[in-house]
Design an enzyme around this catalytic site. Structure first.
Site, PDB file in Angstrom:
ATOM      1  CB  CYS A   1      12.434 -28.575  38.411  1.00 27.61           C
ATOM      2  SG  CYS A   1      11.782 -29.881  37.404  1.00 27.61           S
TER       3      CYS A   1
ATOM      4  CG  HIS B   1      16.339 -27.690  37.367  1.00 29.40           C
ATOM      5  ND1 HIS B   1      16.404 -28.922  37.984  1.00 29.40           N
ATOM      6  CD2 HIS B   1      15.422 -27.815  36.372  1.00 29.40           C
ATOM      7  CE1 HIS B   1      15.568 -29.749  37.384  1.00 29.40           C
ATOM      8  NE2 HIS B   1      14.962 -29.109  36.401  1.00 29.40           N
TER       9      HIS B   1
ATOM     10  CG  ASN C   1      15.144 -32.760  34.970  1.00 25.75           C
ATOM     11  OD1 ASN C   1      15.096 -32.611  36.185  1.00 25.75           O
ATOM     12  ND2 ASN C   1      14.429 -32.026  34.135  1.00 25.75           N
TER      13      ASN C   1
HETATM   14  N1  ACO Z   1      15.653 -40.187  20.575  1.00 27.51           N
HETATM   15  C1  ACO Z   1      15.720 -39.938  19.252  1.00 27.51           C
HETATM   16  N2  ACO Z   1      14.955 -39.008  18.635  1.00 27.51           N
HETATM   17  C2  ACO Z   1      14.096 -38.330  19.405  1.00 27.51           C
HETATM   18  C3  ACO Z   1      13.972 -38.548  20.783  1.00 27.51           C
HETATM   19  C4  ACO Z   1      14.794 -39.524  21.368  1.00 27.51           C
HETATM   20  N3  ACO Z   1      14.790 -39.811  22.687  1.00 27.51           N
HETATM   21  N4  ACO Z   1      13.042 -37.703  21.272  1.00 27.51           N
HETATM   22  C5  ACO Z   1      12.587 -36.970  20.257  1.00 27.51           C
HETATM   23  N5  ACO Z   1      13.209 -37.350  19.121  1.00 27.51           N
HETATM   24  C6  ACO Z   1      13.042 -36.828  17.763  1.00 27.51           C
HETATM   25  C7  ACO Z   1      11.708 -36.157  17.559  1.00 27.51           C
HETATM   26  O1  ACO Z   1      10.731 -37.106  17.215  1.00 27.51           O
HETATM   27  C8  ACO Z   1      12.007 -35.218  16.401  1.00 27.51           C
HETATM   28  O2  ACO Z   1      11.996 -35.961  15.210  1.00 27.51           O
HETATM   29  P1  ACO Z   1      11.383 -35.319  13.853  1.00 27.51           P
HETATM   30  O3  ACO Z   1      12.269 -34.125  13.571  1.00 27.51           O
HETATM   31  O4  ACO Z   1      11.530 -36.430  12.881  1.00 27.51           O
HETATM   32  O5  ACO Z   1       9.985 -34.936  14.188  1.00 27.51           O
HETATM   33  C9  ACO Z   1      13.464 -34.798  16.658  1.00 27.51           C
HETATM   34  O6  ACO Z   1      14.001 -35.777  17.549  1.00 27.51           O
HETATM   35  C10 ACO Z   1      13.608 -33.430  17.273  1.00 27.51           C
HETATM   36  O7  ACO Z   1      12.746 -33.337  18.396  1.00 27.51           O
HETATM   37  P2  ACO Z   1      12.621 -31.999  19.181  1.00 27.51           P
HETATM   38  O8  ACO Z   1      11.564 -32.155  20.246  1.00 27.51           O
HETATM   39  O9  ACO Z   1      12.504 -30.857  18.237  1.00 27.51           O
HETATM   40  O10 ACO Z   1      14.050 -31.942  19.880  1.00 27.51           O
HETATM   41  P3  ACO Z   1      14.688 -30.752  20.687  1.00 27.51           P
HETATM   42  O11 ACO Z   1      15.936 -30.346  20.031  1.00 27.51           O
HETATM   43  O12 ACO Z   1      13.685 -29.698  21.025  1.00 27.51           O
HETATM   44  O13 ACO Z   1      15.104 -31.478  22.036  1.00 27.51           O
HETATM   45  C11 ACO Z   1      14.385 -31.728  24.287  1.00 27.51           C
HETATM   46  C12 ACO Z   1      14.115 -32.059  22.845  1.00 27.51           C
HETATM   47  C13 ACO Z   1      15.711 -32.349  24.695  1.00 27.51           C
HETATM   48  C14 ACO Z   1      13.271 -32.333  25.139  1.00 27.51           C
HETATM   49  C15 ACO Z   1      14.442 -30.191  24.465  1.00 27.51           C
HETATM   50  O14 ACO Z   1      13.309 -29.601  23.909  1.00 27.51           O
HETATM   51  C16 ACO Z   1      14.532 -29.796  25.903  1.00 27.51           C
HETATM   52  O15 ACO Z   1      15.514 -30.068  26.585  1.00 27.51           O
HETATM   53  N6  ACO Z   1      13.548 -29.074  26.428  1.00 27.51           N
HETATM   54  C17 ACO Z   1      13.534 -28.642  27.802  1.00 27.51           C
HETATM   55  C18 ACO Z   1      13.150 -29.783  28.642  1.00 27.51           C
HETATM   56  C19 ACO Z   1      13.298 -29.452  30.098  1.00 27.51           C
HETATM   57  O16 ACO Z   1      14.080 -28.623  30.492  1.00 27.51           O
HETATM   58  N7  ACO Z   1      12.528 -30.154  30.885  1.00 27.51           N
HETATM   59  C20 ACO Z   1      12.554 -30.013  32.266  1.00 27.51           C
HETATM   60  C21 ACO Z   1      11.776 -28.861  32.700  1.00 27.51           C
HETATM   61  S1  ACO Z   1      11.308 -28.713  34.322  1.00 27.51           S
HETATM   62  C22 ACO Z   1      11.505 -30.107  34.977  1.00 27.51           C
HETATM   63  O17 ACO Z   1      12.620 -30.397  35.210  1.00 27.51           O
HETATM   64  C23 ACO Z   1      10.346 -31.017  35.257  1.00 27.51           C
END
Ligand code: ACO
Length: 322
Positions: free
Chosen positions: A113, A249, A279
């Site tokens: 990214c 980004h 993204n």
């Molecule tokens: N729909 C519904 N529920 C979901 C989904 C979904 N699509 N995905 C995960 N869940 C559930 C999980 O199973 C979990 O359930 P549980 O509590 O019963 O175990 C719950 O939601 C919470 O999951 P978390 O992973 O803790 O959610 P979080 O608040 O951390 O959000 C996210 C996840 C959006 C991926 C966040 O961590 C994030 O944005 N991270 C950064 C990602 C990023 O920036 N990526 C790009 C980086 S570089 C590049 O661009 C390649």
């Protein structure tokens, strides 16, 4: 001489996929995706003719027209991507051929990214060294082909697309830039290439898909991107309020909001296209740049700060006078 952006272009896939479309395919919801990420829909390639190359060529053609330059005028083409159609030749060489940019040297950069910023900073270094005077840089991804569509925690986040910029050597343009990497953190966001396949090694036939430890990436992004911006501002002798626009980004709206809070700045200095693009990795900053440019948001003389982070781990930033 420094690198000055004189034209921008972008290309999004024909098909738009909403959160509700995804919730018909897997256990997710519009409410979960929107509240956690700010994403409502994303473009995904939907035919064999829509490829990394086709989107790169379309964005590049549009940027050249916007800059009022011909393909033959370009000295250098750099494409930033982790999802090229071919292992070789590079996407940049294929873009060169499609455009007829016969005088350009061409190569790809893999910095995930942060790739567009690495390309921008590379062009700036070439211009400062007096080696080239014009360049076309493109960030393009079809991440949809390396995503595990059974993994709801990653597949809802990403979109396909391409963004491009044309640069020329000028006395004004990029004012400061930086980039960095931490390979020891690479395991939090990775995707394996084809495994060994020769008569002397046993092969694992399973294809690997993008793996991401979302929470670790989130923590890294908020910390490193804020540090990166502060370091760039210090380098330029400027305060956060001196910058007109922050084009970050587009990974997650919560990351962008958190950085705005850390800098004590209003969110309206941080344009975003996450809502309709998701993204798009290396394409996210140049697509956003093209959108704000074409909307007339950027005025001549505006200070624009571009910053991003990604797999590697990598990060980069550039401050430019528009
Ligand atoms: N729909 C519904 N529920 C979901 C989904 C979904 N699509 N995905 C995960 N869940 C559930 C999980 O199973 C979990 O359930 P549980 O509590 O019963 O175990 C719950 O939601 C919470 O999951 P978390 O992973 O803790 O959610 P979080 O608040 O951390 O959000 C996210 C996840 C959006 C991926 C966040 O961590 C994030 O944005 N991270 C950064 C990602 C990023 O920036 N990526 C790009 C980086 S570089 C590049 O661009 C390649």
């Amino acid at each position: 001489m420094r690198a000055k952006i004189i034209g921008t272009g972008s290309c999004l896939p024909e098909k738009t996929v909403t959160n509700n479309d995804l919730s018909a395919l897997m256990d997710t919801s519009d409410e979960w995706i929107k509240s956690r990420t700010g994403i409502s829909s994303r473009g995904l390639v939907s035919s064999e003719t829509e490829t990394t190359l086709s989107m790169a060529v379309s964005a590049g053609t549009s940027a050249l027209a916007n800059a009022d330059l011909l393909p033959e005028d370009i000295d250098l083409i750099i494409v930033a991507t982790v999802s090229s159609d071919f292992v070789t030749p590079s996407t940049a060489c294929m873009v060169q051929s499609e455009l007829g940019a016969v005088h350009a040297a061409a190569f790809d950069i893999n910095a995930a990214c942060s790739g567009f910023l690495f390309a921008l900073n590379t062009v700036d270094a070439y211009f400062q060294a007096g080696i080239y005077r014009t360049a076309l840089i493109i960030g393009v991804e079809t991440l949809s082909k390396i995503i595990d569509w059974k993994d709801r925690s990653t597949c809802v986040l990403f979109g396909d697309g391409a963004g491009a910029a044309v640069l020329c050597a000028d006395e004004e343009g990029i004012m400061a830039n930086l980039q960095g990497s931490n390979g020891s953190g690479g395991h939090v966001l990775m995707c394996r290439n084809r495994t060994n396949n020769n008569p002397f090694v046993s092969t694992d036939p399973s294809m690997d898909y993008l793996y991401m430890d979302g929470q670790e990436v989130f923590k890294f992004a908020v910390k490193k991107e804020a540090e990166c911006i502060q370091e760039l501002l210090t380098q330029a002798g400027l305060a956060p309020t001196d910058i007109n626009w922050y084009l970050l980004h587009q990974a997650n709206q919560r990351i962008i909001s958190s950085i705005a809070r850390k800098l004590k700045l209003p969110l309206d200095k941080f344009p975003s296209n996450l809502d309709h693009c998701g993204n798009t990795s290396a394409a996210s900053i140049p697509i956003l740049l093209d959108e704000v440019h074409r909307a007339g948001t950027l005025a001549p003389g505006d200070l624009v700060l571009l910053s991003g982070f990604g797999a590697g781990l990598t990060w980069g930033a550039a401050l430019l006078k528009w």
